[in-house]
Design a protein around this motif. Structure first.
Motif, PDB file in Angstrom:
ATOM      1  N   ARG A 130       0.833  -1.212   0.000  1.00  0.00           N
ATOM      2  CA  ARG A 130       0.000   0.000   0.000  1.00  0.00           C
ATOM      3  C   ARG A 130       0.864   1.257   0.000  1.00  0.00           C
ATOM      4  O   ARG A 130       0.489   2.271  -0.585  1.00  0.00           O
ATOM      5  N   LEU A 131       2.033   1.192   0.638  1.00  0.00           N
ATOM      6  CA  LEU A 131       2.910   2.359   0.623  1.00  0.00           C
ATOM      7  C   LEU A 131       3.465   2.601  -0.783  1.00  0.00           C
ATOM      8  O   LEU A 131       3.594   3.749  -1.212  1.00  0.00           O
ATOM      9  N   VAL A 132       3.785   1.531  -1.493  1.00  0.00           N
ATOM     10  CA  VAL A 132       4.212   1.678  -2.887  1.00  0.00           C
ATOM     11  C   VAL A 132       3.130   2.406  -3.686  1.00  0.00           C
ATOM     12  O   VAL A 132       3.426   3.330  -4.465  1.00  0.00           O
ATOM     13  N   SER A 133       1.881   1.999  -3.495  1.00  0.00           N
ATOM     14  CA  SER A 133       0.770   2.641  -4.210  1.00  0.00           C
ATOM     15  C   SER A 133       0.631   4.106  -3.819  1.00  0.00           C
ATOM     16  O   SER A 133       0.384   4.973  -4.673  1.00  0.00           O
ATOM     17  N   MET A 134       0.779   4.404  -2.525  1.00  0.00           N
ATOM     18  CA  MET A 134       0.695   5.790  -2.050  1.00  0.00           C
ATOM     19  C   MET A 134       1.727   6.672  -2.719  1.00  0.00           C
ATOM     20  O   MET A 134       1.419   7.759  -3.217  1.00  0.00           O
ATOM     21  N   VAL A 135       2.969   6.215  -2.720  1.00  0.00           N
ATOM     22  CA  VAL A 135       4.061   7.017  -3.279  1.00  0.00           C
ATOM     23  C   VAL A 135       3.882   7.217  -4.776  1.00  0.00           C
ATOM     24  O   VAL A 135       4.355   8.205  -5.349  1.00  0.00           O
ATOM     25  N   GLY A 136       3.151   6.314  -5.403  1.00  0.00           N
ATOM     26  CA  GLY A 136       2.889   6.429  -6.827  1.00  0.00           C
ATOM     27  C   GLY A 136       1.801   7.416  -7.198  1.00  0.00           C
ATOM     28  O   GLY A 136       1.619   7.720  -8.376  1.00  0.00           O
ATOM     29  N   ARG A 149      -0.154  13.283  -5.584  1.00  0.00           N
ATOM     30  CA  ARG A 149       0.008  14.120  -4.392  1.00  0.00           C
ATOM     31  C   ARG A 149       1.236  13.711  -3.586  1.00  0.00           C
ATOM     32  O   ARG A 149       2.074  14.547  -3.243  1.00  0.00           O
ATOM     33  N   VAL A 150       1.330  12.425  -3.275  1.00  0.00           N
ATOM     34  CA  VAL A 150       2.441  11.972  -2.440  1.00  0.00           C
ATOM     35  C   VAL A 150       3.746  12.033  -3.217  1.00  0.00           C
ATOM     36  O   VAL A 150       4.790  12.415  -2.676  1.00  0.00           O
ATOM     37  N   GLY A 151       3.706  11.677  -4.489  1.00  0.00           N
ATOM     38  CA  GLY A 151       4.905  11.772  -5.304  1.00  0.00           C
ATOM     39  C   GLY A 151       5.451  13.189  -5.357  1.00  0.00           C
ATOM     40  O   GLY A 151       6.670  13.405  -5.336  1.00  0.00           O
ATOM     41  N   SER A 152       4.552  14.183  -5.406  1.00  0.00           N
ATOM     42  CA  SER A 152       4.973  15.578  -5.404  1.00  0.00           C
ATOM     43  C   SER A 152       5.662  15.945  -4.094  1.00  0.00           C
ATOM     44  O   SER A 152       6.681  16.645  -4.085  1.00  0.00           O
ATOM     45  N   LEU A 153       5.117  15.455  -2.974  1.00  0.00           N
ATOM     46  CA  LEU A 153       5.738  15.712  -1.680  1.00  0.00           C
ATOM     47  C   LEU A 153       7.107  15.043  -1.588  1.00  0.00           C
ATOM     48  O   LEU A 153       8.071  15.632  -1.089  1.00  0.00           O
ATOM     49  N   VAL A 154       7.204  13.812  -2.080  1.00  0.00           N
ATOM     50  CA  VAL A 154       8.491  13.110  -2.083  1.00  0.00           C
ATOM     51  C   VAL A 154       9.518  13.906  -2.880  1.00  0.00           C
ATOM     52  O   VAL A 154      10.675  14.061  -2.463  1.00  0.00           O
ATOM     53  N   LEU A 203       9.501  -3.402  -1.166  1.00  0.00           N
ATOM     54  CA  LEU A 203      10.483  -2.418  -0.709  1.00  0.00           C
ATOM     55  C   LEU A 203      11.402  -1.975  -1.842  1.00  0.00           C
ATOM     56  O   LEU A 203      11.757  -0.791  -1.949  1.00  0.00           O
ATOM     57  N   MET A 204      11.797  -2.911  -2.695  1.00  0.00           N
ATOM     58  CA  MET A 204      12.655  -2.541  -3.819  1.00  0.00           C
ATOM     59  C   MET A 204      11.916  -1.609  -4.781  1.00  0.00           C
ATOM     60  O   MET A 204      12.491  -0.645  -5.307  1.00  0.00           O
TER      61      MET A 204
END
Length: 207
Positions: A56-62, A65-70, A111-112
Motif C-alpha cells: 500500500r505504501l508503494v501505491s501511495m508514493v505512486g 500528491r504523495v509523489g509531489s511531496l516526495v 520495498l525494492m
C-alpha cells in the motif's frame, strides 16, 4: 501546495501515525521539533496510516500528491514492514500453518519498488528507515517471541539490504527496544508508548 525550503515527510504505518499516543506525541512530531531548531522554516507532513503495508505504501508514493511531496522533501522517514509480518505472527501463535518465505519475498519486492520510486522521484533526499522491533516479549504472546524474532531478523536483513541499495539510512529501532519492551510499549503490547516514541525520535535524529 506545500512551499518550503526544508520539507520533512514522514511515511509509514501506525508507528508513524502515532497510534495510541496521538499525533503530537508521535516520533515524527518530536523529531520535527528538533529539526525545526536547526531549520526554522521547516515544513512537516505526516502521512502515517494505521495498518499500512509495504504494498500500500508503494501505491501511495505512486500517487500524484504523495509523489509531489516526495520530490520536494529534504528528509523522509519511513516505518514499514510490521503489517506484512503480522498475519504470519498471528498464525504462528494460533498454531496455523505459516508461509514466512512468501511473506518476506513479497515484502522484499515491494520495498525494492518503493526504493526505486523514491530515488527516481528524488535522488538527493535523506531517507531514514526504521528496523522492525519484536513486541511479543512483553505481552501475552511472549511464548512465541523467539520464533517471531527469527521472522523479524530476516525482515530486518531485507531492510538492511534495501537501505544499502538505495542509499537510505537504517535506524536501529530493533536494537534499542530489545530487552526494554515493557518500558517502551503501550498497553496493547504492540505499539510504542510516549517514552518509546521519544526513543525512536532520538534514534532518527542521531542516525
Amino acid at each position: 501546495m506545500v512551499n518550503s525550503k526544508y520539507l520533512y515527510l514522514a511515511l509509514g504505518d501506525s508507528i508513524t501515525a502515532g497510534y495510541g499516543v496521538g499525533f503530537k506525541n508521535s516520533f515524527p512530531s518530536i523529531y520535527s521539533t528538533v529539526l525545526r531548531q536547526q531549520f526554522p522554516d521547516l515544513h512537516y507532513v505526516n502521512l502515517g496510516v494505521n495498518g499500512l503495508s509495504t504494498g500500500r505504501l508503494v501505491s501511495m508514493v505512486g500517487t500524484q500528491r504523495v509523489g509531489s511531496l516526495v520530490s520536494r522533501s529534504r528528509i523522509i522517514t519511513i516505518t514499514i514492514g510490521s503489517n506484512d509480518l503480522l498475519s504470519e505472527i498471528k498464525a504462528l501463535a494460533s498454531g496455523r500453518q505459516i508461509n514466512v518465505d512468501l511473506a518476506l519475498a513479497n515484502m522484499s519486492n515491494n520495498l525494492m519498488l518503493l526504493g526505486k520510486s523514491i530515488r527516481i522521484t528524488n535522488p538527493d533526499a535523506v531517507v531514514k528507515v526504521a528496523t522492525i522491533y519484536n513486541p511479543l516479549p512483553s505481552g501475552p504472546l511472549q511464548l512465541y517471541a523467539p520464533q517471531a524474532q527469527g521472522i523479524i531478523d530476516k525482515a530486518n536483513q531485507i531492510i538492511a539490504y534495501w537501505a544499502r541499495t538505495y542509499n537510505f539510512v537504517p535506524v536501529p529501532v530493533t536494537q534499542a527496544f530489545r530487552g526494554k519492551e515493557p518500558f517502551l510499549l503501550g498497553p496493547d503490547h504492540f505499539h510504542p508508548n510516549p517514552h518509546g516514541h521519544r526513543v525512536i525520535a532520538d534514534l532518527f535524529y542521531l542516525s
